[in-house]
Write an enzyme that holds these catalytic residues in place. Structure first.
Site, PDB file in Angstrom:
ATOM      1  N   ASP A  67      17.391   1.981  -8.124  1.00 42.38           N
ATOM      2  CA  ASP A  67      16.609   0.744  -8.016  1.00 42.38           C
ATOM      3  C   ASP A  67      16.041   0.363  -9.381  1.00 42.38           C
ATOM      4  O   ASP A  67      15.938   1.204 -10.269  1.00 42.38           O
ATOM      5  CB  ASP A  67      15.473   0.924  -6.993  1.00 42.38           C
ATOM      6  CG  ASP A  67      16.010   1.060  -5.576  1.00 42.38           C
ATOM      7  OD1 ASP A  67      16.952   0.328  -5.230  1.00 42.38           O
ATOM      8  OD2 ASP A  67      15.497   1.916  -4.824  1.00 42.38           O
ATOM      9  N   CYS A  74      12.311   7.485  -9.877  1.00 44.61           N
ATOM     10  CA  CYS A  74      11.708   7.150  -8.581  1.00 44.61           C
ATOM     11  C   CYS A  74      11.468   5.643  -8.408  1.00 44.61           C
ATOM     12  O   CYS A  74      10.902   4.981  -9.264  1.00 44.61           O
ATOM     13  CB  CYS A  74      10.379   7.884  -8.427  1.00 44.61           C
ATOM     14  SG  CYS A  74       9.603   7.547  -6.835  1.00 44.61           S
ATOM     15  N   CYS A 106       4.636  14.119  -4.191  1.00 37.50           N
ATOM     16  CA  CYS A 106       5.880  14.876  -4.051  1.00 37.50           C
ATOM     17  C   CYS A 106       5.662  16.225  -4.722  1.00 37.50           C
ATOM     18  O   CYS A 106       4.757  16.383  -5.536  1.00 37.50           O
ATOM     19  CB  CYS A 106       7.033  14.151  -4.726  1.00 37.50           C
ATOM     20  SG  CYS A 106       7.373  12.549  -3.955  1.00 37.50           S
ATOM     21  N   LYS A 130      19.008  -3.230   2.318  1.00 38.18           N
ATOM     22  CA  LYS A 130      20.130  -2.513   1.709  1.00 38.18           C
ATOM     23  C   LYS A 130      21.438  -3.211   2.069  1.00 38.18           C
ATOM     24  O   LYS A 130      21.622  -3.613   3.212  1.00 38.18           O
ATOM     25  CB  LYS A 130      20.169  -1.081   2.231  1.00 38.18           C
ATOM     26  CG  LYS A 130      18.971  -0.244   1.816  1.00 38.18           C
ATOM     27  CD  LYS A 130      19.054   1.134   2.445  1.00 38.18           C
ATOM     28  CE  LYS A 130      17.801   1.944   2.193  1.00 38.18           C
ATOM     29  NZ  LYS A 130      16.605   1.404   2.916  1.00 38.18           N
ATOM     30  N   CYS A 185      10.836  12.721  -9.610  1.00 37.83           N
ATOM     31  CA  CYS A 185      12.120  12.269 -10.149  1.00 37.83           C
ATOM     32  C   CYS A 185      11.848  11.111 -11.091  1.00 37.83           C
ATOM     33  O   CYS A 185      11.214  10.129 -10.702  1.00 37.83           O
ATOM     34  CB  CYS A 185      13.020  11.787  -9.022  1.00 37.83           C
ATOM     35  SG  CYS A 185      13.117  12.916  -7.637  1.00 37.83           S
ATOM     36  N   ARG A 221      12.748  -0.943  12.887  1.00 40.13           N
ATOM     37  CA  ARG A 221      12.275   0.310  12.313  1.00 40.13           C
ATOM     38  C   ARG A 221      11.250   0.059  11.215  1.00 40.13           C
ATOM     39  O   ARG A 221      11.302  -0.958  10.529  1.00 40.13           O
ATOM     40  CB  ARG A 221      13.434   1.155  11.780  1.00 40.13           C
ATOM     41  CG  ARG A 221      14.389   0.438  10.835  1.00 40.13           C
ATOM     42  CD  ARG A 221      15.810   1.006  11.034  1.00 40.13           C
ATOM     43  NE  ARG A 221      16.763   0.579  10.022  1.00 40.13           N
ATOM     44  CZ  ARG A 221      17.396  -0.594  10.035  1.00 40.13           C
ATOM     45  NH1 ARG A 221      17.148  -1.489  10.967  1.00 40.13           N
ATOM     46  NH2 ARG A 221      18.269  -0.882   9.085  1.00 40.13           N
ATOM     47  N   ASP A 223      19.848  -1.524  -2.755  1.00 42.06           N
ATOM     48  CA  ASP A 223      18.689  -2.085  -2.073  1.00 42.06           C
ATOM     49  C   ASP A 223      18.358  -3.361  -2.840  1.00 42.06           C
ATOM     50  O   ASP A 223      17.963  -3.292  -4.006  1.00 42.06           O
ATOM     51  CB  ASP A 223      17.529  -1.075  -2.098  1.00 42.06           C
ATOM     52  CG  ASP A 223      16.755  -1.100  -0.797  1.00 42.06           C
ATOM     53  OD1 ASP A 223      16.597  -2.201  -0.240  1.00 42.06           O
ATOM     54  OD2 ASP A 223      16.307  -0.026  -0.357  1.00 42.06           O
ATOM     55  N   ARG A 255      10.289  -3.913   7.282  1.00 42.59           N
ATOM     56  CA  ARG A 255      11.255  -4.816   6.666  1.00 42.59           C
ATOM     57  C   ARG A 255      12.366  -5.192   7.640  1.00 42.59           C
ATOM     58  O   ARG A 255      12.829  -6.315   7.669  1.00 42.59           O
ATOM     59  CB  ARG A 255      11.846  -4.134   5.435  1.00 42.59           C
ATOM     60  CG  ARG A 255      12.911  -4.952   4.757  1.00 42.59           C
ATOM     61  CD  ARG A 255      13.857  -4.065   3.993  1.00 42.59           C
ATOM     62  NE  ARG A 255      13.341  -3.688   2.686  1.00 42.59           N
ATOM     63  CZ  ARG A 255      13.917  -2.755   1.938  1.00 42.59           C
ATOM     64  NH1 ARG A 255      14.971  -2.116   2.362  1.00 42.59           N
ATOM     65  NH2 ARG A 255      13.422  -2.455   0.763  1.00 42.59           N
ATOM     66  N   TYR A 256      12.813  -4.204   8.405  1.00 42.65           N
ATOM     67  CA  TYR A 256      13.888  -4.423   9.371  1.00 42.65           C
ATOM     68  C   TYR A 256      13.275  -4.560  10.757  1.00 42.65           C
ATOM     69  O   TYR A 256      12.231  -3.961  11.037  1.00 42.65           O
ATOM     70  CB  TYR A 256      14.853  -3.236   9.345  1.00 42.65           C
ATOM     71  CG  TYR A 256      15.538  -3.002   8.021  1.00 42.65           C
ATOM     72  CD1 TYR A 256      16.571  -3.833   7.593  1.00 42.65           C
ATOM     73  CD2 TYR A 256      15.161  -1.944   7.199  1.00 42.65           C
ATOM     74  CE1 TYR A 256      17.208  -3.604   6.384  1.00 42.65           C
ATOM     75  CE2 TYR A 256      15.800  -1.718   5.993  1.00 42.65           C
ATOM     76  CZ  TYR A 256      16.824  -2.544   5.579  1.00 42.65           C
ATOM     77  OH  TYR A 256      17.460  -2.320   4.391  1.00 42.65           O
ATOM     78  N   ARG A 260       9.439   4.386  -6.208  1.00 44.83           N
ATOM     79  CA  ARG A 260       8.025   4.128  -5.892  1.00 44.83           C
ATOM     80  C   ARG A 260       7.108   4.729  -6.942  1.00 44.83           C
ATOM     81  O   ARG A 260       6.000   5.149  -6.628  1.00 44.83           O
ATOM     82  CB  ARG A 260       7.684   4.694  -4.515  1.00 44.83           C
ATOM     83  CG  ARG A 260       8.369   3.968  -3.412  1.00 44.83           C
ATOM     84  CD  ARG A 260       7.771   4.170  -2.043  1.00 44.83           C
ATOM     85  NE  ARG A 260       8.722   3.587  -1.125  1.00 44.83           N
ATOM     86  CZ  ARG A 260       9.595   4.289  -0.413  1.00 44.83           C
ATOM     87  NH1 ARG A 260       9.572   5.606  -0.442  1.00 44.83           N
ATOM     88  NH2 ARG A 260      10.468   3.672   0.352  1.00 44.83           N
TER      89      ARG A 260
HETATM   90  C1  LIG Z   1      15.860   2.073   3.721  1.00 41.29           C
HETATM   91  C2  LIG Z   1      14.815   1.561   4.591  1.00 41.29           C
HETATM   92  C3  LIG Z   1      14.913   1.719   5.982  1.00 41.29           C
HETATM   93  C4  LIG Z   1      16.044   2.451   6.649  1.00 41.29           C
HETATM   94  O1  LIG Z   1      17.254   1.782   6.525  1.00 41.29           O
HETATM   95  P1  LIG Z   1      18.542   2.395   7.266  1.00 41.29           P
HETATM   96  O2  LIG Z   1      19.640   1.497   6.812  1.00 41.29           O
HETATM   97  O3  LIG Z   1      18.265   2.358   8.720  1.00 41.29           O
HETATM   98  O4  LIG Z   1      18.706   3.791   6.771  1.00 41.29           O
HETATM   99  C5  LIG Z   1      13.916   1.184   6.754  1.00 41.29           C
HETATM  100  N1  LIG Z   1      12.860   0.519   6.215  1.00 41.29           N
HETATM  101  C6  LIG Z   1      12.754   0.344   4.892  1.00 41.29           C
HETATM  102  C7  LIG Z   1      11.589  -0.420   4.367  1.00 41.29           C
HETATM  103  C8  LIG Z   1      13.709   0.873   4.024  1.00 41.29           C
HETATM  104  O5  LIG Z   1      13.578   0.723   2.704  1.00 41.29           O
HETATM  105  S1  SF4 Z   2      12.496   9.831  -5.612  1.00 40.00           S
HETATM  106 FE1  SF4 Z   2      10.262   9.507  -5.795  1.00 40.00          FE
HETATM  107  S2  SF4 Z   2       9.506   9.730  -3.709  1.00 40.00           S
HETATM  108 FE2  SF4 Z   2      11.548  10.664  -3.751  1.00 40.00          FE
HETATM  109  S3  SF4 Z   2      11.206  12.843  -4.205  1.00 40.00           S
HETATM  110 FE3  SF4 Z   2      11.595  11.818  -6.157  1.00 40.00          FE
HETATM  111  S4  SF4 Z   2       9.549  11.308  -6.932  1.00 40.00           S
HETATM  112 FE4  SF4 Z   2       9.326  11.734  -4.747  1.00 40.00          FE
END
Ligand SMILES: *Cc1c(COP(=O)(O)O)cnc(C)c1O
Ligand code: SF4
Length: 361
Positions: A286, A126, A119, A330, A123, A110, A323, A106-107, A128
């Site tokens: 989220d 979550c 996991c 973010k 949570c 990174r 986000d 996305r960025y 995802r």
């Molecule tokens: C949160 C996230 C990151 C890391 O973001 P930072 O601001 O560097 O902590 C990188 N890629 C994705 C897809 C993310 O959701």
């Molecule tokens: S937020 Fe989602 S991915 Fe993160 S520890 Fe909890 S269940 Fe696992």
């Protein structure tokens, strides 16, 4: 083969096996409310983010308090079934940003590698939940394809190994992955995202710490939401990492009824800082389905941050972020200190209420 299939017999693996995964087993530890029983039955009948609690988390729950902040994070209620017009299956638009399966770019500099889909506990809020704990398992073939992409993209300076939970990979898999990432010359930083420090603190063995430290610069992004999660074993896990030169940054999700008050956040951020884990992000939850009951109104979240700033050390203060739904990234949401401006200056209000002017030019 799912990475979980290759877990070897360690103390932490025994803890995983001793985890509670059914309402019957849970009821032996916690006095469940009718609403929780209904929510668990709904989950069993219709599927969804699994019910799983590790022994470490179970031991933190006050069995007779339905409002217990650990319990609220891990035991479902029927509030998860309430309609939410804002909910989206994939709140961060990750599927559209997957350059190969399980790799989100996305960025520019990174990438996020979803190296497992499991996991140790789940949570309820979550982000995802569409893939975590359910859906087609992540395989080593996915990881190979992700590594090939990273190797071919020189702009990638950082690999964030997440999931699921990066530390559910056993040491052997993790070592293979770290060695392979380190073979890619343009990758500088490796960041591991994990909630195991809270869920299964015994995962942080001396062997794991040596393994991580052999591949520096490695950062660990932990996830603690409540000061009670910083038990003695969790604190020891943080200490071992930091003592090995592995910076621990922490992310916290701001959750209604769990940590949305000044006293709880202050205690959490101070204890983390004491352990030398730096509070990094405080996330607005989220917009994943079934999480609306956890949402803290944005104005209240900003007020919380305003009430903390200045009153507690800046070392303790994370950045409040949202986000942006749809995968836009973010963004920090600061409480504004601006109280007006004229042609050449802005009026700013300090933490204790006084104002001053700062030149605009
Ligand atoms: C949160 C996230 C990151 C890391 O973001 P930072 O601001 O560097 O902590 C990188 N890629 C994705 C897809 C993310 O959701
Ligand atoms: S937020 Fe989602 S991915 Fe993160 S520890 Fe909890 S269940 Fe696992």
């Amino acid at each position: 083969m799912s990475p979980l299939d290759v877990l070897t017999e360690h103390g932490w693996n025994r803890e995983l096996r001793a985890s509670v995964r059914s309402v019957e087993a849970l009821a032996r530890h916690v006095t469940l409310t009718d609403d929780e029983r209904r929510a668990c039955a709904h989950l069993a009948a219709h599927g969804g983010l699994p019910l799983t609690l590790t022994p470490a988390m179970l031991s933190l729950i006050d069995a007779d308090d339905p409002a217990d902040p650990i319990r609220r994070q891990l035991i479902p209620t029927t509030a998860e079934q309430a309609p939410d017009p804002f909910a989206v299956r994939d709140p961060l638009g990750e599927e559209g940003l997957e350059v190969v399966p399980r790799l989100v770019h996305r960025y520019p500099d990174r990438v996020l590698l979803l190296a497992t889909d499991r996991c140790a506990a789940y949570c309820r809020f979550c982000t995802r939940k569409r893939i975590v704990g359910q859906g087609p398992p992540t395989t080593w073939e996915h990881i190979e394809a992700a590594l090939a992409y990273i190797a071919a993209h020189e702009e990638v300076r950082e690999v964030i190994v997440s999931g699921g939970d990066a530390l559910l990979l056993d040491d052997e898999r993790l070592e293979t992955l770290l060695v392979r990432i380190r073979h890619i010359a343009h990758v500088d930083i490796i960041r591991l995202a994990t909630r195991m420090l809270a869920f299964v603190p015994s995962r942080v063995t001396p062997g794991l710490v040596r393994l991580l430290a052999a591949h520096h610069p490695v950062y660990v992004l932990s996830h603690f939401n409540h000061p009670r999660e910083l038990s003695d074993p969790a604190g020891e896990a943080v200490r071992r990492l930091v003592d090995a030169g592995i910076p621990v940054l922490n992310q916290t999700v701001l959750l209604r009824g769990v940590n949305d008050d000044e006293a709880t956040l202050t205690a959490l951020f101070r204890q983390l800082t004491h352990l030398r884990a730096r509070p990094y992000y405080l996330h607005q939850v989220d917009v994943a389905p079934g999480t609306a009951h956890f949402r803290v109104p944005l104005a209240r979240a900003q007020q919380l941050m305003a009430n903390l700033r200045g009153h507690i050390s800046g070392l303790c203060l994370p950045t409040l972020v949202i986000d942006v739904p749809g995968g836009k990234g973010k963004v920090p949401v600061y409480p504004s200190a601006e109280r007006g401006r004229d042609e050449d200056s802005v009026t700013l209000e300090g933490f204790a209420g006084g104002t001053g002017k700062y030149p605009l030019g």
